[in-house]
Motif scaffolding. Structure first.
Motif, mmCIF file in Angstrom:
data_model
loop_
_atom_site.group_PDB
_atom_site.id
_atom_site.type_symbol
_atom_site.label_atom_id
_atom_site.label_comp_id
_atom_site.label_asym_id
_atom_site.label_seq_id
_atom_site.Cartn_x
_atom_site.Cartn_y
_atom_site.Cartn_z
ATOM 1 N N GLU A 228 42.720 -5.829 36.560
ATOM 2 C CA GLU A 228 42.559 -7.011 34.825
ATOM 3 C C GLU A 228 43.784 -8.485 35.135
ATOM 4 O O GLU A 228 44.064 -9.254 34.706
ATOM 5 N N THR A 232 42.851 -11.616 33.398
ATOM 6 C CA THR A 232 43.785 -12.284 32.581
ATOM 7 C C THR A 232 44.438 -13.706 32.686
ATOM 8 O O THR A 232 44.620 -14.359 32.417
ATOM 9 N N THR A 293 41.531 -3.350 30.399
ATOM 10 C CA THR A 293 42.153 -3.832 31.068
ATOM 11 C C THR A 293 43.634 -3.571 29.630
ATOM 12 O O THR A 293 44.773 -4.795 28.867
ATOM 13 N N PRO A 304 42.645 -11.065 27.168
ATOM 14 C CA PRO A 304 42.299 -9.922 28.408
ATOM 15 C C PRO A 304 40.944 -9.058 28.432
ATOM 16 O O PRO A 304 40.225 -9.151 29.133
#
Length: 489
Positions: A228, A232, A293, A304
């Motif tokens: 993730e 992000t 995420t 995210p």
């Protein structure tokens, strides 16, 4: 407690709460380990299908054969750097035709814009390579080490032989997948079966082993460890997407008008019996537990969030268990959410100026590329005038210019061309070392010839005449031309 009607009102309400030390958000936040829980449902099934199809294409496409005739590559998709060719099934792209690749990139960007205008970051949630490979790695991890609770319990426990064996097996399978990912990539640049044998017998070029090593490392690191964090912090698309979206784009959304106020099943039932407002959300946090995420969608749309829809599946499963309507979390537009919360009629505008514009541009780009492909010439000619000297004055007063002419044959068969010159009065042409009316070129090849053009006509001072070189296929009659200049004293 009642639901807040708009995002602006929720923001204003949040601003009335006194700030505390806990409200301070650090500039750099240490990563917290995310343990996504398995979930079953419509969107999870879609993601499995997309994963199987995309990875199947990626891993197997190099082995698909395509008959192009004798002495031609038999691989359906091949990037042939040594011969400067790109083969895609029935298409053969030459270096000077790179505009086809540019057109495909423009078309891909327009499709991405249209997808964003319709359903937000649907690319990120289903089709992005980072998402696909991360899903595969998480599935392997879940299969070997167990689901969310088992992994959390194992990571919190001290190291043991059993824990080490499970971790070692997980990372070994990850490395195997990453290695084959890199191996599949290099197969697009050479004949796949041949390269596989060369790789296995350590006879492949060093660049192939280096490419596999680099892609193995990056796949293992990005899909196995960073996950993730790539979406992000590393990927620019969430920032670009925020500038392209509007209030009518569908995004994974928590429906505040149905969900608030939250409470347990028993508490909500008691409030409904008394005629008091009660939300469908029971604060079970299943939407957070399944998110790859770690996003709590109930806090609104966040950077995210990759819009994968797994929280929708998790919430729908809970709603089924407590006998409440589905789609408390759903793909919803901001405009429709605000309309619902204000008690206004349903608003849904998939077809709007933005989507019409993107669709029209996609059709236009496809039309241009299709037209270019249909009218694509199988022969070509280019000419370069000698720079030093620009011309030569012969003893009889004639003026001679020299050129290097390159003839191109894009067919997979030998052809013979006749070369002629036009535009210079009283001109004669000589092809050094060959006959101008029978220039043979091999299949899928180019040939350079040196051409001397001489005129006996007296030219005015500082003359520069346009000259045209024409080639004609002696069998089919197809022609191609190129223009240059004939320079005089």
């Amino acid at each position: 407690m009642t639901a807040l009607s708009t995002n602006s009102e929720r923001k204003a309400a949040a601003e009335t709460v006194p700030a505390t030390a806990e409200d301070d958000i650090p500039l750099y936040e240490a990563r917290r380990q995310i343990y996504p829980q398995s979930v079953h449902g419509r969107y999870r099934t879609i993601k499995w299908v997309v994963l199987a199809v995309t990875l199947g294409i990626y891993y197997l496409l190099p082995f698909v054969r395509w008959d192009r005739g004798p002495d031609a590559p038999g691989q359906a998709v091949l990037i042939d750097f040594p011969n400067r060719r790109f083969y895609f099934f029935f298409l053969e792209i030459w270096p000077q035709e790179f505009y086809y690749v540019a057109g495909l990139l423009i078309l891909a960007a327009l499709i991405l814009f249209l997808m964003n205008a319709v359903a937000g970051r649907v690319w990120c949630g289903y089709l992005c390579p980072q998402t696909v490979w991360t899903d595969l790695f998480m599935a392997v991890e879940r299969l070997i080490e167990g689901d969310r609770r088992e992994r959390m319990r194992a990571d919190a426990a001290p190291w043991s032989l059993d824990k080490f064996a499970h971790k070692a097996l997980t990372h070994s399978v990850w490395l195997l997948i990453a290695w084959w990912t890199g191996g599949a990539w290099v197969l697009y640049f050479a004949d796949a079966p041949t390269l596989v044998v060369e790789l296995a017998t350590f006879q492949a070029p060093a660049v192939a082993y280096m490419s596999i090593a680099i892609l193995t490392f990056t796949t293992y690191a990005l899909a196995g460890h960073m996950r993730e964090q790539v979406c992000t912090y590393m990927c620019p698309w969430p920032r670009i997407q925020a500038a392209l979206t509007d209030e009518y784009a569908l995004n994974v959304t928590y429906r505040y008008d149905r969900g608030e106020p939250r409470g347990s099943v028993k508490k909500a039932a008691a409030l409904r019996e008394k005629g008091q407002p009660a939300g469908d959300c029971i604060d079970c946090d299943q939407c957070v537990a399944v998110c790859p995420t770690g996003v709590d969608i109930r806090k609104g749309l966040q950077l995210p969030c990759i819009q994968c829809g797994l929280c929708i599946d998790a919430c729908n499963n809970v709603m089924d268990k407590i006998d409440r309507p589905r789609n408390l979390i759903a793909y919803e537009s901001e405009a429709n959410l605000e309309a619902r919360m204000a008690g206004k009629p349903f608003v849904q505008r998939i077809v709007r100026p933005r989507t019409i514009l993107y669709a029209a541009l996609i059709v236009f780009a496809c039309g241009l590329m299709l037209t270019a492909l249909i009218g694509r010439a199988t022969e070509g000619v280019a000419a370069i005038h000698d720079r030093n000297p620009l011309f030569v004055k012969l003893s009889d007063g004639s003026i001679r210019n020299a050129y290097t002419v390159r003839l191109t044959n894009k067919l997979l068969e030998s052809r013979t061309f006749a070369l002629s010159v036009e535009g210079v009065p009283d001109a004669s042409m000589e092809v050094v070392g060959d006959q101008a009316d029978s220039l043979s070129i091999g299949p899928d090849q180019t040939r350079e010839v040196r051409v001397l053009v001489t005129t006996r006509d007296k030219l005015p001072p500082s003359t520069s005449l346009p000259v045209t070189f024409r080639i004609r296929d002696t069998s089919s009659g197809l022609t191609a031309t190129v223009q240059d200049h004939f320079i005089g004293p």
